[in-house]
Design a protein around this motif. Structure first.
Motif, PDB file in Angstrom:
ATOM      1  N   GLY A 388     -96.857 -23.488 108.449  1.00 44.84           N
ATOM      2  CA  GLY A 388     -96.593 -22.667 109.572  1.00 44.84           C
ATOM      3  C   GLY A 388     -96.292 -23.659 110.696  1.00 44.84           C
ATOM      4  O   GLY A 388     -96.088 -24.864 110.633  1.00 44.84           O
ATOM      5  N   PRO A 389     -95.955 -23.044 111.869  1.00 45.66           N
ATOM      6  CA  PRO A 389     -95.093 -23.998 113.032  1.00 45.66           C
ATOM      7  C   PRO A 389     -96.226 -25.188 113.441  1.00 45.66           C
ATOM      8  O   PRO A 389     -95.958 -26.082 113.464  1.00 45.66           O
ATOM      9  CB  PRO A 389     -95.042 -22.993 114.088  1.00 45.66           C
ATOM     10  CG  PRO A 389     -95.622 -21.747 113.686  1.00 45.66           C
ATOM     11  CD  PRO A 389     -95.792 -21.899 112.443  1.00 45.66           C
ATOM     12  N   LYS A 393     -95.607 -29.344 112.776  1.00 46.34           N
ATOM     13  CA  LYS A 393     -95.766 -29.995 114.094  1.00 46.34           C
ATOM     14  C   LYS A 393     -96.894 -31.217 113.829  1.00 46.34           C
ATOM     15  O   LYS A 393     -96.738 -32.159 114.046  1.00 46.34           O
ATOM     16  CB  LYS A 393     -95.947 -29.311 114.980  1.00 46.34           C
ATOM     17  CG  LYS A 393     -96.095 -30.044 116.543  1.00 46.34           C
ATOM     18  CD  LYS A 393     -96.194 -29.268 117.723  1.00 46.34           C
ATOM     19  CE  LYS A 393     -96.176 -29.901 119.052  1.00 46.34           C
ATOM     20  NZ  LYS A 393     -96.097 -28.956 119.935  1.00 46.34           N
ATOM     21  N   ARG A 394     -98.083 -30.618 113.163  1.00 42.98           N
ATOM     22  CA  ARG A 394     -98.958 -31.768 112.883  1.00 42.98           C
ATOM     23  C   ARG A 394     -98.597 -32.908 111.883  1.00 42.98           C
ATOM     24  O   ARG A 394     -98.717 -33.908 112.235  1.00 42.98           O
ATOM     25  CB  ARG A 394    -100.327 -31.018 112.386  1.00 42.98           C
ATOM     26  CG  ARG A 394    -101.537 -31.947 112.422  1.00 42.98           C
ATOM     27  CD  ARG A 394    -102.648 -31.331 111.543  1.00 42.98           C
ATOM     28  NE  ARG A 394    -102.920 -29.685 112.432  1.00 42.98           N
ATOM     29  CZ  ARG A 394    -102.744 -28.689 111.548  1.00 42.98           C
ATOM     30  NH1 ARG A 394    -102.266 -28.444 110.408  1.00 42.98           N
ATOM     31  NH2 ARG A 394    -103.088 -27.674 112.549  1.00 42.98           N
ATOM     32  N   PRO A 514     -94.048 -13.278 112.138  1.00 41.43           N
ATOM     33  CA  PRO A 514     -95.351 -13.229 111.252  1.00 41.43           C
ATOM     34  C   PRO A 514     -95.492 -13.973 109.941  1.00 41.43           C
ATOM     35  O   PRO A 514     -96.537 -14.509 109.429  1.00 41.43           O
ATOM     36  CB  PRO A 514     -95.851 -11.710 111.219  1.00 41.43           C
ATOM     37  CG  PRO A 514     -95.169 -11.384 112.466  1.00 41.43           C
ATOM     38  CD  PRO A 514     -93.975 -11.884 112.794  1.00 41.43           C
ATOM     39  N   VAL A 515     -94.203 -13.947 109.513  1.00 36.35           N
ATOM     40  CA  VAL A 515     -94.217 -14.538 107.923  1.00 36.35           C
ATOM     41  C   VAL A 515     -94.610 -16.108 108.023  1.00 36.35           C
ATOM     42  O   VAL A 515     -95.162 -16.633 106.996  1.00 36.35           O
ATOM     43  CB  VAL A 515     -92.872 -14.456 107.304  1.00 36.35           C
ATOM     44  CG1 VAL A 515     -91.926 -15.384 107.916  1.00 36.35           C
ATOM     45  CG2 VAL A 515     -93.101 -14.655 105.788  1.00 36.35           C
ATOM     46  N   PHE A 516     -94.340 -16.669 108.913  1.00 36.87           N
ATOM     47  CA  PHE A 516     -94.725 -18.117 109.100  1.00 36.87           C
ATOM     48  C   PHE A 516     -96.040 -18.479 109.803  1.00 36.87           C
ATOM     49  O   PHE A 516     -96.648 -19.500 110.250  1.00 36.87           O
ATOM     50  CB  PHE A 516     -93.691 -18.824 109.994  1.00 36.87           C
ATOM     51  CG  PHE A 516     -92.277 -18.903 109.247  1.00 36.87           C
ATOM     52  CD1 PHE A 516     -92.019 -19.503 108.009  1.00 36.87           C
ATOM     53  CD2 PHE A 516     -91.186 -17.909 110.181  1.00 36.87           C
ATOM     54  CE1 PHE A 516     -90.580 -19.418 107.745  1.00 36.87           C
ATOM     55  CE2 PHE A 516     -90.071 -17.917 109.306  1.00 36.87           C
ATOM     56  CZ  PHE A 516     -89.729 -18.672 108.223  1.00 36.87           C
ATOM     57  N   ASN A 517     -96.723 -17.489 110.004  1.00 40.30           N
ATOM     58  CA  ASN A 517     -98.245 -17.558 110.586  1.00 40.30           C
ATOM     59  C   ASN A 517     -99.106 -16.738 109.942  1.00 40.30           C
ATOM     60  O   ASN A 517    -100.267 -16.506 110.576  1.00 40.30           O
ATOM     61  CB  ASN A 517     -98.174 -16.956 112.024  1.00 40.30           C
ATOM     62  CG  ASN A 517     -97.004 -18.055 113.113  1.00 40.30           C
ATOM     63  OD1 ASN A 517     -97.572 -18.972 113.373  1.00 40.30           O
ATOM     64  ND2 ASN A 517     -95.608 -17.389 112.893  1.00 40.30           N
TER      65      ASN A 517
END
Length: 1002
Positions: A388-389, A393-394, A514-517
């Motif tokens: 996920g985003p 990012k992490r 939503p698919v990435f979350n």
């Protein structure tokens, strides 16, 4: 130009010579065992008996239908005597599967598993185990074909739409394609698009691009007649370069190959003022925390998705990406997934914008790109879904913070870090001699990037630990640990030069769909992958009878080596002495392929069949130029050839002249003779497929090759149909000078839903000096001054190395007689099916004695007149029987081309024939007026489960006939198409190629 040194020249040449020098064949003598001993200890079943589908008694029955007693007798009638190989192949006797695995593990252990921080577009990463097991190692994902029948490909199409969305979101561009072969070729395609867009013959490349990218673009530009200008975009006078308005495109790297992050907004503005397009090569992981290229107003963004959960694999396979403005979409190369609707009005996915357009436009095609990297693109997209985003990012922030800590310690030790703003890569001017850095790095078994000007490059990745940072600091003379360094300096000082404190910090949203979350737990991600897999037909369900595509078995044993860390975790630019295992595998595979084909040398660099075509034609062109015959530029190509053939020829700088095909499907010899005579002074080559694209062994192949040679030309033989030749005849013997070998066809590498592919080229000795080179690790270095390479075709020196163990294993387990028998059974299966279907569908072309080769064309064109039924209707109706359609309307419009391969057993062949015969009976009912000519099971196919169980059923045929049209289609084995017939016209009019964004509430 900055280069990565890979060790002393002597060691490099010794390693390459060891790779090239073939050892003597070991001939083992097997004594005859007593019958009593054999009864006590029967031999284990050999692999070939599992690879070949029909059992021995089935083969006898099938041969009897054809009127032959043995496979050899059938072969004698099918294959022209004057080209047949009259001996066994001189390759090793077959290994059983357990012995093969021991052997491949031993070879893998010869590779040295050092920690590599070389970068240059390649980074180690953590491949989520759930993705590795459920996608990369899963035949439900690896054995699908390119989604040309979208109704039974909705799973991989959704995955590829996720890929396009991921690329568009992270780059900020409007549209993206479904992947290209690698970053370097994506950059070359981008510069070609710039030229097609404004027809200007100069392109500008930044000196801060990765070396392999520069080389690939220069190679492509040379054949296109483009002038390449190299410049330091930060310091040179770009205005002076642009002022004549003759530059089609500018290409830069962001972050650049040294790791530096710079603002290119002013450059883009100047370029656009002068009508020049701007291309940015970039890093998707960096773009999770730095401004996207769109904010510099670039026109095209390219790069690699390798570090999104795809193993290094000594260079590939990896999915390149290509994104651009909407205004350039119709010039964009490769495949693109679009959203459309089905016959019931539901959303559905399909290939958009005629992405097989090279088969339509031929030598006027946008590019010769045919193979994408669908499996790897799906893995990269699933990595983004998995993390996920926030997770991405992490990961990026951790890597960046490690680089900041490393830079602080390196500076404290008296070294100079050249750039103040970077993401993951440092360019260091060391306080000590570079040779001392190399020595200290070797003590820690660390690979760094060594420039020719004494600088040292370090690129970090998500696998780096605190102890790794400590070891790198020690290499550069820092005494102490990174943890104490952070405590002493404090966060504020370390992060004072962070991206977070710069104007480059990304503020725009990405991956908001939503698919990435939604799929971040193990259970959710596994269920999501399985839900997509269940929407597709692959070889785990039924045969895929695609003519010219050779959808044969890829065994589990063949695939296992691709997951061994000794093969997956090797950076492509490590010193050659660390890749001895790979070099041994290359040597053995090259030796076997040369013996199989009759060629003298193999280049593994081309990472698709189309790339192989291009590389082979460039080698021919370079050979002719070396003989002062550079004026020869005519390439003769039969009209039945693969569409990539003429597209590759024009990319190689040749002019295509088509050759007619006779009524029997063979080359029109009179037309060929006339064309050769007309162009003999400028004849460069003939491109030909053998057996013919129409599925026939032509008797005149030797005469054709001789005719071309007598008139100064070379013969390029398209290796797509090698599955009909292995062990029976060799292209290098009957006159061919060069071929590409589709390892994803004949030699068992799986298609992966549209890639990976491998297209190495085999050449005769006189073309060997002209094979592809590489600026970092040169596979031609052993030739010394004799090497006259035309340039570079792929980003990695040996192409998609990580999948070569598959073909190596296939050959090692089949042995000489197993390979020959596989070819014979492939021909047997095709002829058996053709004979079974001949009373229902005529086979369009046949060779001597009424036989076909390994594939055949069913002529269904008359059914349009008698029943208003076309090839597409039969293709869609086959889905209701649980089958993928044969190749449709190629090479002859309105026909179906069938290739069963040797891996399908007689029961499966009969099941497919029974389905085709049943469909013919349905067509007969239409012809006789018993079924409506417009509303019938073929025109309404495929039938979804939702459609069949709907409360409304107003069709003039039963639900049972729709969904269970044959006895072998039962509820327990029914494969349901997930959507109804795709509406292509609607999709073309309403082009949607990403998931619709849903922005956060804040």
């Amino acid at each position: 130009m900055a280069m990565h040194r890979v060790g002393g020249r002597t060691l490099v040449l010794q390693s390459l010579r060891a790779f090239r020098v073939f050892g003597k064949r070991s001939c083992s003598v097997v004594s005859q065992s007593s019958s009593a001993f054999e009864k006590l200890f029967p031999k284990r079943a050999e692999f070939q008996s599992r690879h070949i589908g029909p059992r021995e008694h089935d083969q006898i029955e099938m041969l009897d239908l054809l009127g032959f007693k043995t496979l050899d007798e059938m072969t004698d009638h099918a294959v022209p005597d004057n080209i047949r190989l009259k001996r066994d192949l001189n390759i090793d006797e077959p290994l059983v599967e357990s012995a093969l695995l021991k052997r491949i593990r031993a070879i893998g252990r010869e590779n040295k598993m050092w920690r590599s921080y070389i970068g240059m577009g390649y980074h180690n990463c953590h491949v989520p185990h759930s993705i590795m097991r459920n996608m990369f190692e899963n035949p439900g994902w690896t054995t699908q074909y390119t989604p040309y029948q979208p109704e039974v490909a909705q799973g991989r199409l959704e995955g590829l739409l996720n890929f396009q969305t991921m690329v568009c979101d992270l780059t900020g561009m409007e549209v993206a394609n479904a992947s290209l072969l690698d970053e370097g070729t994506a950059a070359a395609e981008a510069m070609s698009l710039c030229y097609r867009h404004n027809k200007r013959r100069r392109i500008v490349l930044s000196t801060k691009l990765h070396p392999q990218t520069i080389s690939i673009v220069q190679t492509r530009a040379e054949a296109q007649g483009l002038d390449v200008v190299m410049t330091d975009l930060a310091n040179d006078n770009v205005d002076a370069i642009l002022e004549n308005r003759d530059v089609s495109g500018i290409l830069f790297q962001y972050p650049d190959t040294d790791g530096c992050i710079k603002d290119f907004s002013e450059l883009s503005a100047k370029a656009h003022e002068n009508g020049t397009l701007v291309v940015c090569a970039t890093d998707l992981l960096a773009l999770t925390i730095i401004r996207p290229p769109s904010e510099f107003d670039v026109d095209i963004a390219v790069g690699s998705t390798q570090r999104f959960g795809v193993p290094l694999g000594y260079g590939g396979p990896h999915a390149g990406f290509f994104a651009c403005h909407q205004s350039l979409v119709r010039l964009m190369p490769g495949r693109m997934i679009g959203v459309t609707r089905d016959s019931g009005g539901h959303d559905a996915y399909r290939l958009a914008l005629q992405t097989r357009e090279q088969h339509i436009r031929r030598d006027k095609a946008t590019s010769n790109i045919c193979t994408a990297q669908a499996l790897l693109a799906n893995m990269a997209a699933m990595y983004a879904v998995y993390h996920g985003p926030k997770g991405l990012k992490r990961i990026a922030s951790r890597i960046h913070n490690q680089a900041l800590v490393l830079a602080t310690g390196i500076r404290e030790a008296g070294n100079d870090v050249k750039e103040d703003l970077f993401f993951d890569t440092l360019c260091v001017v060391p306080a000590m001699q570079q040779s001392e850095i190399q020595l200290r790095a070797r003590q820690k078994e660390i690979n760094l990037r060594y420039f020719t000007d004494e600088r040292v490059g370090i690129s970090l990745d998500e696998t780096v630990t605190t102890s790794d940072i400590d070891d790198i600091l020690w290499v550069f003379g820092y005494i102490g640990k990174s943890e104490q360094l952070v405590e002493r300096c404090g966060l504020d000082m370390i992060q004072s030069k962070s991206i977070k404190s710069s104007p480059f910090l990304r503020t725009s949203h990405y991956l908001s769909h939503p698919v990435f979350n939604s799929h971040h737990s193990e259970s959710r991600i596994v269920r999501y992958m399985k839900s997509l897999e269940n929407k597709d037909i692959s070889l785990v369900h039924s045969m895929i009878p695609l003519g010219s595509c050779t959808m044969k078995l890829t065994s589990t044993t063949e695939m296992m080596g691709c997951s061994f860390p000794e093969f997956t975790e090797l950076h492509p630019f490590v010193p050659l002495e660390q890749s001895i295992g790979y070099l041994q595998l290359f040597r053995e595979l090259e030796e076997d392929l040369c013996e199989i084909t009759g060629y003298d040398r193999i280049s593994f660099q081309p990472n698709s069949g189309a790339q192989g075509e291009y590389a082979g034609l460039r080698a021919i062109k370079s050979y002719l130029e070396a003989r002062d015959e550079g004026h020869r530029n005519i390439c003769l190509i039969p009209t039945s050839a693969h569409g990539t053939n003429p597209a590759s020829a024009q990319m190689a700088g040749m002019k295509v002249e088509p050759i007619n095909v006779a009524r029997d499907g063979s080359i029109d010899m009179k037309h060929l003779q006339a064309k050769v005579e007309k162009h003999k002074k400028n004849l460069a080559c003939l491109m030909i497929t053998y057996p013919s694209t129409n599925g026939v062994f032509e008797e005149t192949i030797g005469d054709v090759c001789q005719m071309v040679h007598d008139n100064g030309g070379q013969v390029y033989l398209d290796g797509a149909n090698m599955n009909a030749q292995v062990g029976l005849c060799r292209p290098g013997d009957y006159g061919s000078d060069v071929s590409h070998l589709n390892l994803h066809k004949t030699f068992c590498i799986p298609h992966g839903g549209g890639g990976p592919g491998m297209g190495p080229i085999g050449v005769k000795d006189h073309l060997a000096p002209f094979l592809p080179s590489h600026p970092v690790i040169n596979p031609m270095a052993d030739l010394g001054r004799a090497a006259k390479s035309f340039g570079v075709v792929s980003a990695a020196p040996f192409g998609s190395s990580a999948i070569l163990p598959i073909s190596w294993a296939y050959i090692k387990m089949m042995g000489p007689r197993g390979l020959r028998k596989a070819t014979q059974v492939a021909i047997l299966n095709a002829n058996y099916m053709s004979r079974r279907l001949e009373g229902h569908y005529p086979t369009l072309y046949k060779g001597r004695d009424g036989l076909v080769a390994h594939e055949f064309i069913l002529d269904v064109r008359d059914l349009k007149k008698t029943a208003n039924i076309e090839a597409v209707d039969i293709a869609k109706r086959l889905m209701d029987y649980g089958f993928h359609a044969p190749t449709m309307s190629w090479p002859v419009q309105g026909t179906l081309m069938v290739e069963p391969t040797e891996s399908e057993d007689k029961a499966e062949l009969d099941r497919f024939c029974d389905a085709m015969i049943s469909i013919r009976q349905e067509i007969k009912s239409i012809e006789e007026g018993k079924m409506d000519i417009r509303t019938n099971p073929l025109k309404m196919a495929p039938h979804t489960q939702e459609c069949v169980i709907s409360s409304e059923w107003n069709r003039p045929y039963s639900r049972e006939q729709a969904a269970f049209p044959a006895l072998f289609v039962r509820p327990e084995n029914k494969v349901w198409p997930r959507v109804g017939r795709i509406d292509d016209i609607y999709g073309d009019k309403h082009l949607v190629c990403t998931c619709p964004p849903i922005l956060p509430a804040d």
